[in-house]
Motif scaffolding. Sequence first.
Motif, PDB file in Angstrom:
ATOM      1  N   ASP B 207       6.780  -7.279   1.106  1.00  0.00           N
ATOM      2  CA  ASP B 207       7.417  -8.512   0.618  1.00  0.00           C
ATOM      3  C   ASP B 207       8.597  -8.254  -0.309  1.00  0.00           C
ATOM      4  O   ASP B 207       9.629  -8.913  -0.231  1.00  0.00           O
ATOM      5  N   PHE B 208       8.430  -7.273  -1.229  1.00  0.00           N
ATOM      6  CA  PHE B 208       9.503  -7.093  -2.226  1.00  0.00           C
ATOM      7  C   PHE B 208      10.799  -6.620  -1.573  1.00  0.00           C
ATOM      8  O   PHE B 208      11.883  -6.872  -2.053  1.00  0.00           O
ATOM      9  N   VAL B 209      10.680  -5.936  -0.422  1.00  0.00           N
ATOM     10  CA  VAL B 209      11.880  -5.503   0.288  1.00  0.00           C
ATOM     11  C   VAL B 209      12.556  -6.729   0.922  1.00  0.00           C
ATOM     12  O   VAL B 209      13.780  -6.902   0.860  1.00  0.00           O
ATOM     13  N   ARG B 210      11.681  -7.610   1.503  1.00  0.00           N
ATOM     14  CA  ARG B 210      12.225  -8.831   2.109  1.00  0.00           C
ATOM     15  C   ARG B 210      12.921  -9.663   1.023  1.00  0.00           C
ATOM     16  O   ARG B 210      14.010 -10.200   1.226  1.00  0.00           O
ATOM     17  N   THR B 211      12.289  -9.703  -0.167  1.00  0.00           N
ATOM     18  CA  THR B 211      12.868 -10.465  -1.277  1.00  0.00           C
ATOM     19  C   THR B 211      14.220  -9.890  -1.672  1.00  0.00           C
ATOM     20  O   THR B 211      15.199 -10.618  -1.879  1.00  0.00           O
ATOM     21  N   ALA B 212      14.270  -8.540  -1.768  1.00  0.00           N
ATOM     22  CA  ALA B 212      15.530  -7.899  -2.160  1.00  0.00           C
ATOM     23  C   ALA B 212      16.622  -8.219  -1.159  1.00  0.00           C
ATOM     24  O   ALA B 212      17.763  -8.508  -1.544  1.00  0.00           O
ATOM     25  N   ARG B 213      16.250  -8.163   0.124  1.00  0.00           N
ATOM     26  CA  ARG B 213      17.256  -8.455   1.154  1.00  0.00           C
ATOM     27  C   ARG B 213      17.703  -9.918   1.059  1.00  0.00           C
ATOM     28  O   ARG B 213      18.895 -10.234   1.192  1.00  0.00           O
TER      29      ARG B 213
END
Lengths: 563, 310
Positions: B207-213
């Motif tokens: 999730d945190f990668v999706r959030t960063a993107r």
Amino acid sequence: MRRFVVAFAVSLFVAVACAPAPAAPVSVADKPVAGGRIVDGFTSDIKTLQPVLSSDTASSGVWNLIYYSLTRNDPDTGEVVGQLAEKYELSSDGLTLTYTLRDNVTWSDGTPFTGEDYKYTAEAVMRSKKTIRKGTFDNVVGAKDYADGKTDGIAGITTGAGGKTVTIKFSKVFCPAVNQMGGAGAGGIIPKHKFTQYWDSKTTDTAKNIDDNPMNMEPAVATGPFIFKEYKPGDHVTLVRNEKFFRGAPLISEYYVKFYADSTAVTNALKVGEVTWTGVDPKDYEELSKLDTLRGFRFPSFSNGYIGWNPSNAKAPWLASRDVRQALWYGLDTKTIIDKVLFGLGKQVYANTLPTMWAYDDSGLNKYGYDVKKAKELLEKAGAKMGSDGVYRWTDGQPIKMKIETNSDSNTRTTILQIAQEQYAQIGVKIDPLLESFPALTERTRFSKPDWEGVILGISYGTDPDPYGVWHSSQATATGLNRVGWNKGDQLITQQRDGPDCSQAARKRIIHEHDVLLNQEAPWTFLYNADNLVFSTKPLQGFEPKPFSAGSLWNIEKWWLKT
Amino acid sequence: MQAIPTLLGIMVLTFLLTRLSPADPIDFMVGGVTDITAADREALREAYGLNRPLPLQFVDWAWSAVRLDFGKSFFSHRPALQLIGERIPNTLQLAVAGLLVGLGLGVPLGVVAALARGSPADHTIRVLSVVLHAIPDFFLGLLFVLILGVQLRWFPIGSMNTIGVDCGFCWDRIWHMAGPVLLYANAGIATYPRYLRTEVLEILGQDFVRTARSKGLRERIVVAVHVLRNALIPVVSLLGGILTIVISGSVIVEQVFNWPGLGRLLFEAAQNKDYPVVQASVLIGSALLLASYILRDIAYAWVDPRIKVR
């Protein structure tokens, strides 16, 4: 992906196949020129540059260029001739040996070389706690008393004529003395005027000695052709030319001893021109001979290979029989071993004295040729009877089956063991091969250990043909080299050592008698005398390796590099 | 503190293994000398302290070792610590460079394999990783020496410098380091990509990668800052194991490339039964290894702030 791998493999192959041949040196000068560096490849690091303490060949290979002995062996004949000494004389009663030193010898710092340096070296040996060289002085008057601190000098070694003569008195005749005393026990004579600051030999205090001082790793001066310059542990030693060398300053300005991990690494270094000269293994001889950049030399060594038979093993009682030991010699094709294992680079030998030694005489020796029929006849003569399984039975009914062992890290010896196993099967003798590490092998096959039958080993000799160290019964100890417990030659061995006639002719006759006895009794199956194999790069001129006198270094001052 | 009993255990084991292996160091010293008397042999044994009972020899050695006196080499008669001190910098040069090159090549290869999943680059990296893992180090080293050194002459066949060149860290040294460093780095190049690929792929889906993107960060920033730092945690765990290979591998690397380091010293000393040097080399090598584990724990805390070093 497959295409990529194929392309990579093909390009690698092409790259290797098309590698440029090393460029041949261009000759522009035929007259000797001074200068340049020689690189000598060693397979191990040096341990010390103190001859008194040295016990390994790498170390002596370097200090031999720095510290010279009073005498050396003639490079062709092996006869003891003067080096730092002009001449020597053994008295008619064999009890006094006198050296007369050359007038023109100085240390590299200009200090005259005198008999006091010789005496100091001898005393350093006798007081050292860590030397292995004391045996040289066993028969020298007063040496033991000095070692024990009863005197402050070895009474039997005196100097005269302003230090130009050295006289050694023996308590009993010792014929090989002239060959052993020239190096004052250590092999090379060390400078008294430099070492006295660390240890003064004129003392009765046995707690002090030469064993620990910085000059043991950094010699300050030299009588030899080169002077120590630098030691980089594990990598190299650099020596530079001694301008005051008594035979004339060497033409080469730097002698660089490079240490390699093993013989393969040295051979690679020779191929790429990093090393100027080095000794090589038989397996590499043919390949290196084909290279245009190198020049090969082959000459007899002072070592041989053998199978020793243990006659005292109760589990293999047949080994006590001379007929059986002779059968084992006939049953092994030593010529094939030399051809297949040494690639033809060696000679057959039939007794202890090697062809290079002045005492060599093969007349009257049985030249045991490979003869299966004769071997079987001898086994049957000894009382063995052929079993239904093709293996002979000994007189007590047990099959003639035994171990032959050798060290697993020697390809030469393990291959010999394979050949022996196959060929002995042909004469009805079953062999169980046993491979082990060298330390384990030497431990297991000591004279005092009963549980071994046959062992494949090699041995290196000094230049004197005295068989005492290998064959006298006093060497049949827990740590001696007489593993097989040979004791039939003691009288002859003692006679050629103790005189009274120490002439070469008299000693040769007695040593030959001993060789005939060994040849008949066959305590060892003598396998071969391997050749020494040396290569140099073509620019190196004046390089003429010969069997005696430190192998290749006898004329080192005349070596030069053609550019 | 756990390092102390570990070192003690190593001391006992090293001492016992050297003494219980066959053959006698005096035999190696005497070599082919045949005129040595039994009394002289015994005197040598006494001079080196080998005639005393084993427990006493051990206590003496251990007590001296605690005070950093490891005795003198039986053969060079110089302090073992001095011999080792001369070699350690040489070994560390290779070990550190090998580690850095291993990380420098292994980590990017793992990331590339993950980001380009299923592509020819991914396949190549995975095959390369398996192949390098499967080929023994000594064999790779010998191939390097024979092909690139002896045949092609692109690289030296070994040693630290060209003969006659005496420099510290110069081009000649770097050129000589190429082969041994690659061999040292091999463990990292073969291992990191496989672990990192898996780790990066897993983190990319979180999730945190999706959030960063979704915040609009550039992909390079997402990978470098958010993905890589999290993916490095298992790599740091692996680092301890790699360090073991780097230190123990020095024997092979230095032997193949003729590098005058601790590994070659240990090898020669073991062949000659030079007890003081073998014992000191193993003990100091082990201490370095333990120190490397401590460093690993510190690095672990750096990449994962949730972990505290106490």
